[in-house]
Scaffold this motif. Structure first.
Motif, PDB file in Angstrom:
ATOM      1  N   SER A 177      32.142  51.757  20.551  1.00 11.20           N
ATOM      2  CA  SER A 177      31.673  50.428  21.999  1.00 11.20           C
ATOM      3  C   SER A 177      31.470  49.608  21.605  1.00 11.20           C
ATOM      4  N   ARG A 178      31.916  48.634  21.300  1.00 14.15           N
ATOM      5  CA  ARG A 178      31.354  47.589  20.996  1.00 14.15           C
ATOM      6  C   ARG A 178      31.155  46.266  21.851  1.00 14.15           C
ATOM      7  N   THR A 179      29.706  46.482  22.459  1.00 11.81           N
ATOM      8  CA  THR A 179      29.205  46.039  23.319  1.00 11.81           C
ATOM      9  C   THR A 179      28.180  45.468  22.602  1.00 11.81           C
ATOM     10  N   LEU A 180      26.964  44.634  23.471  1.00  8.90           N
ATOM     11  CA  LEU A 180      25.107  44.522  23.195  1.00  8.90           C
ATOM     12  C   LEU A 180      25.075  45.722  23.383  1.00  8.90           C
ATOM     13  N   SER A 181      25.482  46.560  24.387  1.00 14.58           N
ATOM     14  CA  SER A 181      24.167  47.869  24.753  1.00 14.58           C
ATOM     15  C   SER A 181      24.655  48.922  23.410  1.00 14.58           C
ATOM     16  N   ASN A 182      25.265  48.825  22.948  1.00 17.13           N
ATOM     17  CA  ASN A 182      25.666  49.828  21.949  1.00 17.13           C
ATOM     18  C   ASN A 182      25.746  48.806  20.748  1.00 17.13           C
ATOM     19  N   VAL A 183      24.174  47.467  20.412  1.00 18.87           N
ATOM     20  CA  VAL A 183      24.813  47.472  18.927  1.00 18.87           C
ATOM     21  C   VAL A 183      23.078  47.454  18.941  1.00 18.87           C
ATOM     22  N   ARG A 184      23.202  48.028  17.375  1.00 17.63           N
ATOM     23  CA  ARG A 184      21.266  47.872  17.283  1.00 17.63           C
ATOM     24  C   ARG A 184      20.604  47.619  16.772  1.00 17.63           C
ATOM     25  N   TYR A 185      19.828  47.273  17.151  1.00 19.33           N
ATOM     26  CA  TYR A 185      19.079  45.982  15.164  1.00 19.33           C
ATOM     27  C   TYR A 185      18.279  46.427  14.586  1.00 19.33           C
ATOM     28  N   SER A 186      18.797  46.440  13.163  1.00 22.49           N
ATOM     29  CA  SER A 186      17.568  47.537  12.514  1.00 22.49           C
ATOM     30  C   SER A 186      16.850  46.467  11.965  1.00 22.49           C
ATOM     31  N   PRO A 187      15.451  46.829  11.884  1.00 15.94           N
ATOM     32  CA  PRO A 187      14.104  45.651  11.272  1.00 15.94           C
ATOM     33  C   PRO A 187      14.313  45.913   9.578  1.00 15.94           C
ATOM     34  N   ARG A 188      14.962  47.276   9.850  1.00 14.52           N
ATOM     35  CA  ARG A 188      14.186  47.534   8.357  1.00 14.52           C
ATOM     36  C   ARG A 188      15.304  46.864   7.171  1.00 14.52           C
ATOM     37  N   LYS A 189      16.770  46.758   7.623  1.00 12.72           N
ATOM     38  CA  LYS A 189      17.587  45.768   7.928  1.00 12.72           C
ATOM     39  C   LYS A 189      17.987  44.494   6.838  1.00 12.72           C
ATOM     40  N   ARG A 190      17.364  44.066   9.038  1.00 12.87           N
ATOM     41  CA  ARG A 190      17.878  43.300   9.251  1.00 12.87           C
ATOM     42  C   ARG A 190      19.086  42.794   9.342  1.00 12.87           C
ATOM     43  N   ILE A 191      19.626  43.609  10.062  1.00 15.81           N
ATOM     44  CA  ILE A 191      21.551  43.757  10.580  1.00 15.81           C
ATOM     45  C   ILE A 191      21.272  44.814  12.072  1.00 15.81           C
ATOM     46  N   LEU A 222      31.436  42.651  16.471  1.00 13.17           N
ATOM     47  CA  LEU A 222      31.898  43.480  14.629  1.00 13.17           C
ATOM     48  C   LEU A 222      31.234  44.042  14.238  1.00 13.17           C
ATOM     49  N   ALA A 223      29.530  44.644  15.133  1.00 15.09           N
ATOM     50  CA  ALA A 223      29.222  45.020  14.355  1.00 15.09           C
ATOM     51  C   ALA A 223      29.157  46.331  12.905  1.00 15.09           C
ATOM     52  N   PHE A 224      30.245  46.833  13.576  1.00 12.46           N
ATOM     53  CA  PHE A 224      30.034  47.840  12.524  1.00 12.46           C
ATOM     54  C   PHE A 224      30.953  47.326  11.067  1.00 12.46           C
ATOM     55  N   GLU A 225      30.580  45.707  10.994  1.00 15.98           N
ATOM     56  CA  GLU A 225      30.816  45.131   9.825  1.00 15.98           C
ATOM     57  C   GLU A 225      29.834  44.457   8.942  1.00 15.98           C
ATOM     58  N   SER A 226      28.775  44.246   9.523  1.00 13.99           N
ATOM     59  CA  SER A 226      27.543  43.677   8.873  1.00 13.99           C
ATOM     60  C   SER A 226      27.205  44.197   8.598  1.00 13.99           C
ATOM     61  N   GLN A 227      27.407  45.561   7.474  1.00 13.30           N
ATOM     62  CA  GLN A 227      26.783  45.698   6.491  1.00 13.30           C
ATOM     63  C   GLN A 227      27.529  44.986   5.432  1.00 13.30           C
ATOM     64  N   ARG A 228      28.421  44.370   5.396  1.00 12.57           N
ATOM     65  CA  ARG A 228      29.584  44.038   4.777  1.00 12.57           C
ATOM     66  C   ARG A 228      29.317  42.682   4.766  1.00 12.57           C
ATOM     67  N   MET A 229      28.971  41.891   5.679  1.00  8.95           N
ATOM     68  CA  MET A 229      28.570  40.638   5.532  1.00  8.95           C
ATOM     69  C   MET A 229      27.316  39.769   6.916  1.00  8.95           C
ATOM     70  N   ALA A 230      27.103  40.352   7.510  1.00  3.58           N
ATOM     71  CA  ALA A 230      25.670  40.087   7.269  1.00  3.58           C
ATOM     72  C   ALA A 230      24.460  39.537   5.983  1.00  3.58           C
ATOM     73  N   ILE A 231      24.280  38.543   6.377  1.00  2.00           N
ATOM     74  CA  ILE A 231      23.428  37.837   4.952  1.00  2.00           C
ATOM     75  C   ILE A 231      21.478  37.578   5.578  1.00  2.00           C
ATOM     76  N   PRO A 232      21.053  37.974   5.592  1.00  2.00           N
ATOM     77  CA  PRO A 232      19.671  38.168   6.366  1.00  2.00           C
ATOM     78  C   PRO A 232      18.905  37.431   5.765  1.00  2.00           C
ATOM     79  N   GLU A 233      19.191  36.751   4.524  1.00  2.00           N
ATOM     80  CA  GLU A 233      18.376  35.738   3.961  1.00  2.00           C
ATOM     81  C   GLU A 233      18.314  34.231   4.264  1.00  2.00           C
ATOM     82  N   ALA A 234      19.429  34.432   5.013  1.00  2.00           N
ATOM     83  CA  ALA A 234      20.194  32.882   5.301  1.00  2.00           C
ATOM     84  C   ALA A 234      19.007  32.377   5.922  1.00  2.00           C
TER      85      ALA A 234
END
Lengths: 379, 777
Positions: free
Chosen positions: A47-61, A278-290
């Motif tokens: 599921s691609r909803t807010l409820s199924n999205v987890r913020y990983s504080p370690r990876k910051r994504i 598109l949380a499934f693509e975060s690790q390919r796209m997110a830039i926690p240092e931005a």
């Protein structure tokens, strides 16, 4: 739509395509198996909803959770969506077979037809098709590029960098006023980056083409030795992926100059942590240092802007701002909380262009250099 | 002569001219003298006033000075009273032409005397008043108070006339045991005049009875018995005739035939209002006998007598001032509702626009003959009891109660007498008023079993269904006959019928049929065509359709262009004519439709007070439920409690309301079950359809991906789909039995009828090409 099954691929598949193909046939085989066993064919789509999205504080994504939505063929409300899912899968299979790629709109037209014996179309709007494509992406755990699909080119880039695009050498410092249009697919097969061919020291990402134009015309990138990108609003996946790659492969810091409104905050949030959809693509796209350079809600006073540039917040803006303030990745950051609160207290928003009221080149000559100089940004 | 000046002046033209003049002038003169103000003889004034007017001239018309001197108290001799009377007549004769504004001369004198001697002066004396006191004829009374009988206005007069005649015909046929067939023919003769002919195939009327039945008020067979019948008093038809004579001057024409071989009797009658006696105009006051056979037919034709040839029967033709309307409270509505509640009746109806309606009987059997019963002690009033005691021949009190009332056993009679402290062996002739009072109260204290209820003949669930189905288009019908119950000692029985029409007839019509209908219609406008062709479609809905089809209001239906026809067809398919439609409540008392005073009626109030939301209908608070629903409620009783003598609304007895509510709930439950099932089936079939629609796409897509045979996969998927919907088919109800899926298969008991609305006969009126049943003129 009765197409003869074409088992034999017409082109040689790359290993990556083979993997995708296995997943596609797996999906189809499950349907056959279920039908054979007289069971209800269904697919489980993460599921691609807010409820199924987890913020990983370690990876910051943002990461996708494990909850899934079952989509059944024999459910009145899901039957059509199920049928569309299978259609999109078959369309992708055809693309893979022929070794071609197509735009989202192209696939939409490929699959759009009237259902036999009914006055109903498989798809009525491209939007319906696009969401199903995203479903198939998460369902098969294959990204759009792997399904041979691409989106419209959006976003542009200039700067002191030279890259290879399908074998062509692109010198981004010689792109004139239009810049290099960032393609939808920027995977290593298409674009190769080289650290040695990059002189730039950082990346400045702006929200819109008009602002980007301003920076480009003032040769900001030349003076400050940087790369200048824009994403035409919410940056598409191509822009985000390229920023990610440049940030990680070339070790360039990313600074963002966005409007001071909830929308601008969210663009920053997407660049930094990834999007909910598109949380499934975060690790390919997110830039926690931005970093978020501007505009800030204090800028109205700080830069002594005139009242005429204020744009009143509407109810929707306020609601959205409060929502954003509650996102876990903003919640714990005091500067961000005061930033959002300040905007709500101001009760107006500011566009980057509002700085033009001071001077045409105020933003390029004064505002951004000052912020960079003072390392005054939000994280 | 003068005493009836008021009513006669009102009744008008048919009274011989000479009297008329005298009467009118007298009235004017007297009126002005009394009040001192110009007042024309007021036709609406009650009879009593008219009498009083007459006296005044007796006291004052003589030389005024004399009267003053002698003081009115002394004017008491009969001779004096007679003298002024004479002078009045003289005055009337001489001043007839000049009395236009009598107030001018009379007023100053009258007021002058009044001011000075008001305290002492008597206006009249007992003797003088006695001269004006006399009998009132029934017909005079009703001629004046015709609104009591339903002749308030021209529109209602027409309806009442038809109603009285049809009710009489039905009562007669049923009493004789003949399956009734009735012809109603309304024809316009002038802008505000209609000729109404009603014929039945009843037993006919004996020659000497005809003038009495049709020409005498309060003459009939139904008044003196306690029995369920439509008519009660014996006033209706003769009142209708009287109204016709009064408003048009045309006599009532009656033709009646007892058997094929016997001659038919033909009468032209007027009512002598004063004497309440029929006045026969034709055949030199004796009526005409029309011989049977061809000779008679030739005579009928020659004299223009209206008669549909029948072996026996009666036809009455009344010409009256009236107004013909359609819609609520119309003759159309009355006949339609009559057909519903009397499924054994065949009705032929030719309206003034020459549209012919035919309601065929749906039952071949007559309803059983209602029994006459004796009154129940609880239902009797004190006055009636005293009267019965008085009229009774000599017998013991015990015997009196046992023989004159129902449900009184010797033990009960003993208890009543004990309670009243009257000996059971006391002779009733010797009981006086005080005993009657005691007995009356003793009756109320004594426990007496409820009256027998076999005297009531309900329509029956089966016939209600048939009747409703015959007349009201719909797809679902339910009926409930409650067991008999008692209010105030009177047995009664409630019956409820319900018709639910899912889709309007306009939506069921095919394009070919519409074209056919458009071609064969003889209506002048599209709106008319819609209203007449599709039953239950009102003017409002027709307007809506015409607007939706973008047609002009006055367009001729047979001259529509193909494109316009197409538009009309599409509008009929598209427009929801049932939108905002409310439940229609048809009320009946002893099979007679009640068309007025809807809101005052116990039936309407109970319908409003019932919660219909639980039965699948939407209903806002305190309003009629919405939807294409027709509801009929019938109360059968030996004595129907009407709120007023106009017999238009049923009184609110809690016992009656309770029975109505239970009946409504019984049909409501059935409707709810049907609607829920229908909804479910619709969802199921939608489901199946959706699945089947997508299966082909899915199988094509899957076969493209992994190369399985598409048709094989499709078949397999269809099997799964069937299994899926079959699972729903096999759902068990709460008692563990499988639930039938089709609403038609739903077992709701005997008293429910479910039909396919598209093939409903009553939904569309076809034009009959041959115009049969038009009475020979």
């Amino acid at each position: 739509m009765a197409k003869r099954p074409s088992r034999k691929p017409q082109v040689k598949l790359s290993p990556r395509d083979k993997k995708t193909m296995t997943r596609l046939t797996g999906l189809a085989d499950r349907v056959v198996k279920a039908a054979h066993a007289r069971r209800d064919p269904s697919v489980d789509i993460p599921s691609r909803t807010l409820s199924n999205v987890r913020y990983s504080p370690r990876k910051r994504i943002l990461e996708m959770g494990h909850s899934k939505n079952r989509r059944q063929l024999f459910d009145l409300s899901q039957a059509k969506a199920y049928m569309r899912t299978m259609l999109v899968a078959s369309g992708c299979k055809r693309l893979l077979d022929q070794g071609k790629t197509t735009s989202l709109r192209g696939l939409y037209y490929m699959l759009k037809h009237t259902i036999e014996g009914a006055k109903e179309n498989t798809f009525d709007e491209q939007g319906e098709c696009d969401t199903i494509i995203e479903d198939v992406e998460v369902l098969l755990d294959s990204i759009r590029e792997e399904l041979h699909l691409y989106a419209e080119n959006r976003g542009a880039m200039v700067g002191n960098i030279t890259l290879l695009d399908r074998g062509d050498t692109i010198d981004c410092s010689r792109m004139g006023s239009g810049g290099y249009a960032i393609p939808s697919i920027v995977e290593p097969e298409v674009i190769q980056l080289d650290r040695k061919k990059c002189q730039a020291k950082f990346i400045l990402h702006v929200e819109k083409g008009t602002v980007w134009q301003r920076f480009n015309e003032d040769k900001f990138w030349e003076q400050h030795n940087c790369i200048l990108t824009h994403g035409a609003g919410q940056p598409p996946r191509g822009v985000r992926r390229l920023l990610f790659r440049m940030h990680n492969e070339l070790k360039l810091p990313v600074y963002c100059v966005l409007d001071n409104d909830p929308w601008g905050y969210y663009i920053y949030s997407v660049l930094k942590q990834g999007s909910i959809n598109l949380a499934f693509e975060s690790q390919r796209m997110a830039i926690p240092e931005a970093k978020y350079l501007g505009l800030r809600s204090i800028d109205f006073d700080r830069c002594d802007l005139s009242d005429s540039v204020k744009i009143a917040l509407n109810d929707n803006d306020k609601k959205r701002a409060r929502q954003i303030a509650k996102y876990p990745w903003f919640e714990k950051k005091r500067p961000w909380q005061s930033e959002i609160q300040r905007m709500l207290k101001n009760d107006f928003k500011l566009e980057v262009e509002s700085l033009i009221s001071k001077d045409i080149s105020y933003v390029t000559e004064v505002y951004v250099p000052e912020r960079l100089q003072a390392k005054d940004w939000l994280d | 002569m003068g005493h009836v000046s008021g009513p006669l002046a009102q009744i008008g033209p048919w009274v011989p001219g000479k009297f008329d003049v005298i009467i009118r002038t007298t009235a004017k003169l007297t009126g002005s003298q009394r009040t001192g103000v110009s007042s024309d003889s007021n036709g609406e004034a009650p009879l009593a006033t008219a009498k009083r007017k007459k006296k005044k001239p007796a006291a004052q018309a003589g030389p005024r000075k004399k009267v003053k001197k002698k003081r009115p108290a002394t004017i008491s001799s009969a001779g004096r009273a007679a003298r002024p009377g004479k002078s009045t007549k003289r005055l009337a004769g001489s001043r007839a032409g000049t009395l236009q504004r009598p107030g001018k001369t009379a007023a100053p004198d009258g007021s002058g005397t009044g001011n000075k001697k008001r305290a002492v002066k008597r206006r009249s004396t007992a003797q003088a008043m006695a001269a004006g006191q006399r009998d009132i004829s029934v017909s005079e009374f009703f001629a004046k108070n015709r609104h009591l009988l339903g002749f308030d206005n021209p529109r209602k007069s027409l309806l009442t006339t038809v109603k009285e005649a049809v009710d009489n015909s039905l009562d007669a046929c049923e009493e004789a045991g003949i399956l009734p067939e009735i012809w109603v023919h309304i024809e316009q003769t002038a802008t505000d005049r209609y000729k109404v002919g009603i014929q039945d195939n009843g037993p006919g009327i004996l020659k000497k009875q005809i003038p009495l039945i049709f020409g005498k008020l309060l003459y009939g067979s139904k008044f003196h018995r306690l029995r369920q019948s439509r008519g009660q008093q014996g006033i209706g038809i003769s009142a209708a005739g009287m109204y016709g004579v009064q408003t048009t001057g045309k006599p009532v024409k009656i033709i009646s035939k007892v058997s094929v071989r016997k001659p038919a009797h033909y009468y032209e009658i007027q009512i002598d209002t004063k004497k309440n006696q029929p006045k026969i105009l034709n055949g030199r006051g004796d009526g005409v006998d029309i011989p049977p056979g061809d000779k008679g037919l030739r005579y009928i034709e020659k004299h223009g007598i209206e008669w549909v040839e029948q072996p026996h029967g009666t036809r009455v033709t009344i010409e009256l001032q009236a107004k013909f309307v359609r819609g609520r409270g119309s003759v159309d509505e009355y006949l339609e509702q009559t057909a519903i509640a009397n499924p054994h009746v065949t009705l032929h109806y030719l309206d003034p626009d020459d549209y012919e309606y035919q309601y065929d009987s749906s039952a071949e059997r007559l309803p059983p003959e209602p029994k006459e019963i004796k009154p129940h002690p609880y239902g009797i009033e004190l006055g009636r009891l005293a009267q019965m005691l008085e009229e009774s021949e000599a017998m013991s009190a015990s015997e009196f109660f046992r023989t004159r009332f129902s449900r009184v056993t010797p033990a009960v009679a003993k208890r009543i007498c004990g309670g009243a402290q009257v000996s059971t062996r006391a002779n009733v002739r010797k009981l006086d008023r005080s005993h009657a009072d005691k007995l009356y109260h003793a009756v109320q204290q004594t426990k007496i079993s409820a009256p027998a209820t076999d005297c009531i003949c309900p329509i029956g669930e089966e016939l209600i269904l048939k009747g409703l189905h015959q007349v009201v288009p719909g797809e679902f019908y339910a009926a409930a006959t409650r067991p008999p119950a008692v209010y105030r000692g009177n047995p009664f029985q409630i019956e409820v019928g319900l018709a639910y029409g899912g889709t309007a007839p306009t939506q069921n019509v095919t394009e070919d049929l519409l074209l056919e209908l458009l071609e064969e219609t003889d209506t002048r406008t599209v709106r008319q065509f819609l209203i007449h062709t599709f039953n239950g479609l009102g003017g409002e809905a027709a307007d809506k359709l015409v607007r939706a089809a973008a047609l002009k209001t006055r367009q001729n239906p047979s001259k529509l262009k193909p494109k316009e026809r197409q538009r009309l067809y599409e509008a009929m398919k598209k427009v929801n004519v049932a939108e905002g439609q409310q439940m229609e409540v048809l009320r009946y008392a002893n099979r007679v439709p009640l068309q007025f005073q809807q809101s005052a009626c116990a039936v309407t109030q109970t319908v409003l007070g019932t919660n219909w939301r639980g039965y699948g209908l939407s209903q806002s608070r305190g309003a009629m439920p919405k939807g294409p629903v027709s509801l009929m409620v019938h109360i059968a009783s030996v004595w129907v409690p009407f709120t007023s003598e106009s017999k238009e609304a049923i009184a609110n007895y809690p016992e009656i309301q309770k029975e109505i509510r239970l009946g409504l709930q019984a049909v409501g439950r059935k409707l709810g079950m049907y609607l829920r099932r229908r909804l479910k089936v619709k969802q199921q079939s939608d489901r199946r359809e959706v699945f089947l629609r997508y299966l082909k796409e899915v199988s094509a897509a899957v076969s493209e991906i992994n190369g399985v045979t598409q048709s094989q996969l499709y078949d397999q998927l269809v099997n799964v789909a069937k299994k899926h919907t079959a699972e729903a088919d096999m759902k068990l109800d709460d008692r563990g039995r499988p639930v039938e899926e089709k609403p038609e298969d739903l077992n709701l008991g005997d008293n429910v009828l479910i039909v396919d609305p598209s093939t409903h006969k009553a939904a569309i009126n076809r034009v009959h090409t041959e115009t049969e049943e038009i009475p020979a003129l």
